[in-house]
Design an enzyme around this catalytic site. Structure first.
Site, short mmCIF file in Angstrom:
data_model
loop_
_atom_site.label_atom_id
_atom_site.label_comp_id
_atom_site.label_asym_id
_atom_site.label_seq_id
_atom_site.Cartn_x
_atom_site.Cartn_y
_atom_site.Cartn_z
N GLY A 19 0.80 -1.23 0.00
CA GLY A 19 0.00 0.00 0.00
C GLY A 19 0.83 1.27 0.00
O GLY A 19 0.27 2.37 -0.14
N GLY A 20 2.14 1.18 0.15
CA GLY A 20 3.00 2.36 0.24
C GLY A 20 3.15 3.06 -1.11
O GLY A 20 2.70 2.57 -2.15
N ARG A 42 -0.44 -4.42 6.28
CA ARG A 42 -0.66 -4.80 7.69
C ARG A 42 -2.12 -5.13 7.95
O ARG A 42 -2.42 -5.99 8.77
CB ARG A 42 -0.15 -3.70 8.61
CG ARG A 42 1.36 -3.78 8.71
CD ARG A 42 1.89 -2.96 9.82
NE ARG A 42 2.28 -1.64 9.36
CZ ARG A 42 3.08 -0.84 10.04
NH1 ARG A 42 3.54 -1.22 11.21
NH2 ARG A 42 3.40 0.35 9.58
N THR A 88 9.75 -3.94 -0.26
CA THR A 88 9.78 -2.48 -0.11
C THR A 88 9.33 -2.02 1.28
O THR A 88 9.58 -0.89 1.65
CB THR A 88 8.88 -1.77 -1.15
OG1 THR A 88 7.53 -2.11 -0.88
CG2 THR A 88 9.22 -2.16 -2.56
N LYS A 165 18.36 1.78 7.29
CA LYS A 165 18.38 1.28 5.90
C LYS A 165 19.75 0.68 5.57
O LYS A 165 19.83 -0.34 4.89
CB LYS A 165 18.05 2.41 4.92
CG LYS A 165 16.62 2.92 4.98
CD LYS A 165 15.58 1.86 4.68
CE LYS A 165 15.48 1.44 3.23
NZ LYS A 165 14.36 0.50 3.00
N VAL A 189 16.99 7.65 -4.52
CA VAL A 189 17.19 8.91 -3.79
C VAL A 189 15.81 9.42 -3.40
O VAL A 189 14.85 8.64 -3.40
CB VAL A 189 17.99 9.89 -4.69
CG1 VAL A 189 19.39 9.35 -4.94
CG2 VAL A 189 17.26 10.14 -6.01
N LEU A 190 15.65 10.68 -3.07
CA LEU A 190 14.33 11.17 -2.64
C LEU A 190 13.31 11.00 -3.79
O LEU A 190 13.55 11.46 -4.90
CB LEU A 190 14.39 12.63 -2.23
CG LEU A 190 13.08 13.06 -1.55
CD1 LEU A 190 13.18 12.91 -0.04
CD2 LEU A 190 12.71 14.46 -1.92
N VAL A 191 12.21 10.33 -3.48
CA VAL A 191 11.26 9.95 -4.53
C VAL A 191 10.07 10.90 -4.55
O VAL A 191 9.44 11.15 -3.51
CB VAL A 191 10.78 8.49 -4.32
CG1 VAL A 191 9.89 8.06 -5.49
CG2 VAL A 191 11.97 7.54 -4.17
N SER A 203 8.31 11.39 1.76
CA SER A 203 9.12 12.08 0.74
C SER A 203 8.32 13.16 0.02
O SER A 203 8.88 14.17 -0.42
CB SER A 203 9.74 11.09 -0.26
OG SER A 203 8.77 10.35 -0.95
#
Ligand SMILES: NC(=O)c1ccc[n+]([C@@H]2O[C@H](COP(=O)([O-])OP(=O)(O)OC[C@H]3O[C@@H](n4cnc5c(N)ncnc54)[C@H](OP(=O)(O)O)[C@@H]3O)[C@@H](O)[C@H]2O)c1
Length: 326
Positions: A19-20, A42, A88, A165, A189-191, A203
């Site tokens: 779901g992320g 979850r 992920t 991480k 990197v930052l997404v 992010s």
């Protein structure tokens, strides 16, 4: 469907933390390619996961499985019978209590379950946080897959997200080596980019704060950026490419914050975008050099940061996270 899609249609893969932000795009691209997908969440009944059921192909080929990263039985049940795993799921926080154990222990449990199930390949979403946090790196060094963050430095600076991480990725390599699991790692990197999920993730907050009036200044800092659609595509390319191996730095560009706010102000002048730096004393930080050659060699054509920022803001407006000001 192409011949490749027909082959994919027979395969079942698992996506953890489905779901992320990033995982939702991985699920979408996998379904488009004809895969059967087991997505771990979850709580499958939580309405925040409804967007997954709305993806084309989800009715026929997506199963949501309940799994907490700290529950080996849940993970085993979701992974058993899969050809591959896209791992992920991870907390994204600087709270050491909430970050380190689930990130590291969860990754360990996923690799163990992968070994037990005999999956073909595990693609692990690590982070630039496992790559660049090294105060000893010289200004002229080109950041690439050979770079590793310094764990002591992460601890000293209380950067528990990067610490978690980096340790998780190290454990993944160690355990995969011991258990004979084929592991490939993507280090985004930052997404940024359009959200499929209803809630704004960490992010994207990085960009929201420049438009909603909460940031009055920008920092004297540099940051690397990449679009979520390229991160998801990269994961599938490294999964499908037989010769893919090792780490893949997933980055489109490195910009000073000033460049980011200027792009935003030009694209969306109607928002209260801060154009003043919080640091008027120190010299302007310089963007570091980096290489995304490994992913370009796999055929990734990166979406530009300008396009990604534009699509992010448009999506946030459509989803009601930002007011549409004309
Ligand atoms: N976004 C970025 O800029 C970025 C950059 C580099 C790397 N990454 C990595 O990419 C991955 C996805 O990040 P994201 O940006 O997509 O973040 P996100 O939207 O917050 O997604 C994280 C996912 O992990 C799940 N998760 C967290 N703790 C869990 C636990 N204990 N058990 C089971 N699931 C758990 C979350 O589930 P719930 O919804 O239930 O909380 C959520 O689905 C992470 O590994 C992150 O470190 C992200």
């Amino acid at each position: 469907m192409t011949a490749d899609d027909t082959i994919a249609a027979r395969k079942t893969v698992c996506v953890t933390g489905a779901g992320g932000f990033i995982a939702s795009w991985i699920v979408k691209l996998l379904l488009e390619r004809g895969y059967n997908v087991r997505g771990t969440v979850r709580n499958p009944e939580d309405p925040k996961n409804d967007h997954l059921r709305a993806i084309e192909g989800a009715n026929e080929r997506l199963v949501l499985c309940k799994a907490n990263l700290l529950d080996a039985d849940d993970l085993r049940a979701a992974i058993n019978g899969c050809e591959g795993i896209f791992h992920t799921a991870s907390p994204v926080t600087d709270d050491p209590e909430l970050m380190v154990e689930p990130a590291v222990e969860g990754t360990r449990k996923v690799i163990l379950a992968a070994a037990e199930a005999g999956v073909r390949r595990v693609v692990f979403t690590s982070s630039v946080g496992a790559v660049t946090m090294d105060p000893k790196r010289g200004a002229d060094v080109v950041v690439d897959e050979s770079c590793w963050s310094d764990l002591e430095f992460c601890k000293q600076t209380k950067n528990w997200y990067c610490y978690g991480k980096a340790v998780a990725e190290q454990k993944a390599w160690e355990l995969a080596g011991e258990m004979g699991v084929d592991l490939v790692v993507v280090n985004p990197v930052l997404v940024m980019g359009p959200l499929l999920q209803p809630q704004v993730n960490a992010s994207i907050m990085h960009v929201v704060k420049y438009l909603d009036g909460s940031a009055k200044t920008y920092a004297n800092a540099v940051q690397a950026y990449v679009d979520v659609r390229d991160v998801a595509e990269a994961q599938i390319r490294v999964y499908e490419s037989p010769s893919a191996s090792g780490r893949y730095l997933c980055a489109e560009s490195v910009l000073h914050r000033e460049d980011v706010v200027r792009i935003l102000a030009k694209l969306f002048p109607q928002y209260p975008i801060p154009l003043k730096c919080s640091d008027e004393i120190n010299p302007r930080k310089k963007p570091y050099k980096f290489s995304n050659k490994k992913l370009k060699d796999l055929g990734i054509e990166f979406i530009t940061v300008k396009q990604s920022l534009y699509d992010t803001i448009k999506n946030l407006q459509q989803k009601g996270h930002l007011p549409v000001i004309s």
